[in-house]
Design an enzyme around this catalytic site. Structure first.
Site, short mmCIF file in Angstrom:
data_model
loop_
_atom_site.label_atom_id
_atom_site.label_comp_id
_atom_site.label_asym_id
_atom_site.label_seq_id
_atom_site.Cartn_x
_atom_site.Cartn_y
_atom_site.Cartn_z
N GLY A 150 0.81 -1.20 0.00
CA GLY A 150 0.00 0.00 0.00
C GLY A 150 0.85 1.25 0.00
O GLY A 150 2.01 1.23 0.40
N LYS A 151 0.24 2.34 -0.45
CA LYS A 151 0.93 3.62 -0.49
C LYS A 151 -0.10 4.74 -0.43
O LYS A 151 -1.14 4.67 -1.09
CB LYS A 151 1.77 3.75 -1.76
CG LYS A 151 2.64 4.99 -1.80
CD LYS A 151 3.41 5.08 -3.11
CE LYS A 151 2.47 5.37 -4.25
NZ LYS A 151 3.15 5.83 -5.49
N CYS A 153 -0.56 9.24 0.83
CA CYS A 153 0.04 10.56 0.65
C CYS A 153 1.23 10.79 1.57
O CYS A 153 2.08 11.64 1.28
CB CYS A 153 -1.00 11.64 0.92
SG CYS A 153 -2.43 11.57 -0.17
N ASN A 154 1.29 10.04 2.68
CA ASN A 154 2.32 10.31 3.68
C ASN A 154 3.15 9.10 4.05
O ASN A 154 4.05 9.22 4.90
CB ASN A 154 1.69 10.87 4.96
CG ASN A 154 0.92 12.16 4.71
OD1 ASN A 154 1.46 13.08 4.11
ND2 ASN A 154 -0.31 12.22 5.17
N ALA A 156 4.31 4.64 3.03
CA ALA A 156 4.23 3.41 2.26
C ALA A 156 4.11 2.26 3.24
O ALA A 156 4.66 2.30 4.35
CB ALA A 156 5.47 3.24 1.38
N LYS A 206 4.36 0.24 8.39
CA LYS A 206 4.08 1.52 7.74
C LYS A 206 5.27 2.44 7.94
O LYS A 206 5.63 2.77 9.08
CB LYS A 206 2.81 2.15 8.33
CG LYS A 206 2.39 3.45 7.68
CD LYS A 206 1.07 3.93 8.30
CE LYS A 206 0.59 5.21 7.63
NZ LYS A 206 -0.70 5.68 8.20
N ASP A 350 -10.68 11.88 8.42
CA ASP A 350 -10.25 11.48 7.08
C ASP A 350 -10.83 10.11 6.72
O ASP A 350 -10.15 9.26 6.15
CB ASP A 350 -8.72 11.44 7.01
CG ASP A 350 -8.20 11.35 5.57
OD1 ASP A 350 -8.98 11.68 4.64
OD2 ASP A 350 -7.05 10.94 5.37
#
Length: 574
Positions: A150-151, A153-154, A156, A206, A350
């Protein structure tokens, strides 16, 4: 005594009773009234006089039950003594009315006590965030890192494994069969698509992208402290936690208690940024200069270790449309997760399908967890944020920003209330759960009209449609809380036949249903289904049951049913 005089005394009585706290026990209420000796149902006792109640109100220096009894006896004395019919009727009406109020208060006290007892039973069992506690894992060298999964905006996300973390079961959960009908027509045999976390990599790591925070651990944690909100107590090494989190860079961030529908961070530590698979191709600009001469990143960053989930909610919905019951349970899980955040004065800010992870329970039902707390609001001031300038961060994803947040204009004394912002986003995500596109990827939350909202599919249950309609109200004061909305769905799934047969909610029937539901859940908890999504939801409902929230939920359902009946009758009339 004239009717006007009696009515004025009645109004004074009502005002005095409400000032003194009508819902307090009779003894405590009596203690606040001015007088020497008060005669209630029990022997008299001396009470200290209070200055705020004038002497002319000595007629009302009684508890509600005592006053009701005196008014009723006064009415009968006037019958015997030959008082006027008007006075007898007024005294009897006041006496009977106050007697009914006292009876309802006693029923409420009994019902509230029962709800508290049920809460105490189901709050004893804590949610276990770790299948097996471990004491290591505070260094990057402790892990074997696999491929990128996964990746954002802030950060990976990579799959990871460690010797102290037991591997997950190799059993795979079927996600969806793709193009099965077309494959049969073309005489092709296709394997169904199966998606599960790799048994060799039970963890997910993460790696945050550090641009501008420097390489100091204190500076990194100060900049990324919100990521630590869902971390367990053992996430940081004890001595490191004392060094970096207790006053060196500011207040300790709030910590969420564990919940089945909220992610848990097992470990958090800082380390040098490694060259992970696909780094130079996927995110070269955030790498440090030692790995990329043109990179802008710092040498160290924050790493978070969590459970490895098979997919995000968005990935799941791209290939599968959940069944009616499953979609309702998924919707309910999001409400339970948001309610858990609100109870601890935390707003996610969010919520979207990319920030919701998914796995399957032993029955194949999807279990959802809320993740990615980088934009959350977790301040001591609660869910209200001073909005003095446009530089104040209002949260992520502007498409799913609640109307009261998106329309806020900064200024002196302006405060944004986030208490019902996340639940509004859940109402928007519900469209995706039932196979429709999210309407707010085309509509603007700041300017939409409620009549512009598309209808959910006919397959969606009536109560789900009701909850979505209520959650997407523009006015947050008319929007139910996450707890009330969840209660509506709980009642719809497990108690509708019992409670909805009544035009008026009877507390005795409601309490009887709660007792039966508690017994059923306790018995089920001893079997194999104790870890199923349905069992977890039922336990969560009973562990958070509040009398007023339950009554509000039933009132919403009853009101909508009456509205539906009246609409149906108006449509059938010639």
């Amino acid at each position: 005594m004239s009717v006007k005089h009696v009515l004025s005394r009645g109004l004074e009585l009502g005002r005095s009773v409400f000032q003194l706290g009508l819902l307090k026990p009779a003894g405590r209420v009596a203690a606040k009234f001015r007088g020497e000796r008060l005669r209630v149902s029990r022997p008299t006792r001396t009470v200290q006089p209070q200055t705020f109640l004038p002497g002319r109100y000595r007629f009302f220096r009684l508890s509600v039950s005592g006053l009701a009894a005196q008014l009723q006896s006064g009415a009968f004395r006037r019958v015997i003594g030959g008082g006027s019919a008007r006075n007898r009727a007024v005294f009897l009406a006041f006496g009977v009315g106050l007697g009914l109020i006292e009876q309802e208060q006693e029923e409420d006290r009994t019902s509230a006590a029962l709800c508290q007892e049920i809460q105490a039973v189901f709050r004893k069992k804590k949610f276990q965030s770790l299948p097996k506690p471990f004491t290591s894992g505070y260094r990057l060298e402790d892990y074997v890192i696999g491929k990128q999964i996964g990746k954002g905006c802030n950060a990976a996300v990579y799959e990871a494994a460690a010797p102290f973390a037991p591997p997950v079961e190799s059993k795979k959960c079927s996600l969806v069969e793709l193009n099965q009908k077309e494959a049969e027509d073309d005489n092709k045999k296709e394997e169904p698509l199966r998606l599960s976390a790799s048994p060799s990599f039970p963890l997910a790591m993460k790696m945050m992208w550090n641009i501008g925070a420097g390489s100091s651990s204190d500076a990194i944690l100060r900049s990324m402290s919100m990521e630590l909100v869902p971390s367990c107590p053992q996430a940081l090494r004890k001595e490191q936690g004392e060094l970096t989190l207790n006053g060196h860079f500011g207040a300790v961030p709030k910590r969420l208690s564990a919940h089945p529908n909220v992610i848990t961070v097992y470990r958090a530590f800082t380390a040098e940024v490694p060259l992970l698979p696909g780094a130079r191709e996927e995110y070269p600009d955030v790498l440090p200069t030692r790995l990329n001469p043109h990179g802008l990143g710092s040498n160290r960053t924050l790493f978070l270790v969590m459970k490895n989930y098979p997919c995000t909610l968005r990935q799941y919905l791209e290939v599968c449309v959940p069944k009616r019951t499953q979609a309702s349970l998924m919707f309910l899980q999001l409400l339970e997760g948001v309610d858990h955040l609100c109870r601890q004065n935390i707003a996610h800010r969010d919520l979207k399908s990319d920030n919701i992870l998914l796995e399957f329970d032993n029955t194949g039902c999807p279990r959802l967890v809320i993740t990615d707390f980088g934009c959350c609001l977790a301040e001591d001031s609660g869910l209200k944020l001073p909005f003095s300038s446009w530089w104040v961060n209002r949260g992520g994803n502007s498409c799913l920003m609640a109307p009261e947040v998106s329309t806020a204009v900064p200024g002196p004394g302006v405060v944004i209330d986030y208490s019902k912002a996340d639940v509004w986003a859940v109402g928007a995500i519900a469209y995706e759960l039932f196979g429709q596109p999210n309407p707010f990827y085309t509509l603007e939350s700041r300017s939409y009209q409620e009549k512009q909202l598309p209808a959910l599919p006919a397959a969606a249950p009536d109560d789900v449609q009701l909850v979505v309609k209520l959650l997407l109200r523009k006015n947050p004061h008319k929007r139910p809380s996450a707890r009330v909305a969840a209660n509506i769905l709980h009642i719809s799934l497990w108690g509708r036949r019992v409670l909805m047969g009544l035009d008026k909610v009877q507390m005795a029937e409601m309490m009887a249903w709660l007792q039966c539901q508690s017994a059923v859940v306790l018995l089920k908890g001893r079997g194999r289904d104790q870890s199923s999504v349905e069992a977890e939801l039922q336990r969560s409902f009973l562990a958070n049951i509040e009398l007023e929230d339950l009554r509000t939920a039933v009132s919403f359902m009853t009101y909508e049913r009456k509205q539906w009946r009246s609409l149906l009758m108006s449509n059938t009339q010639p």
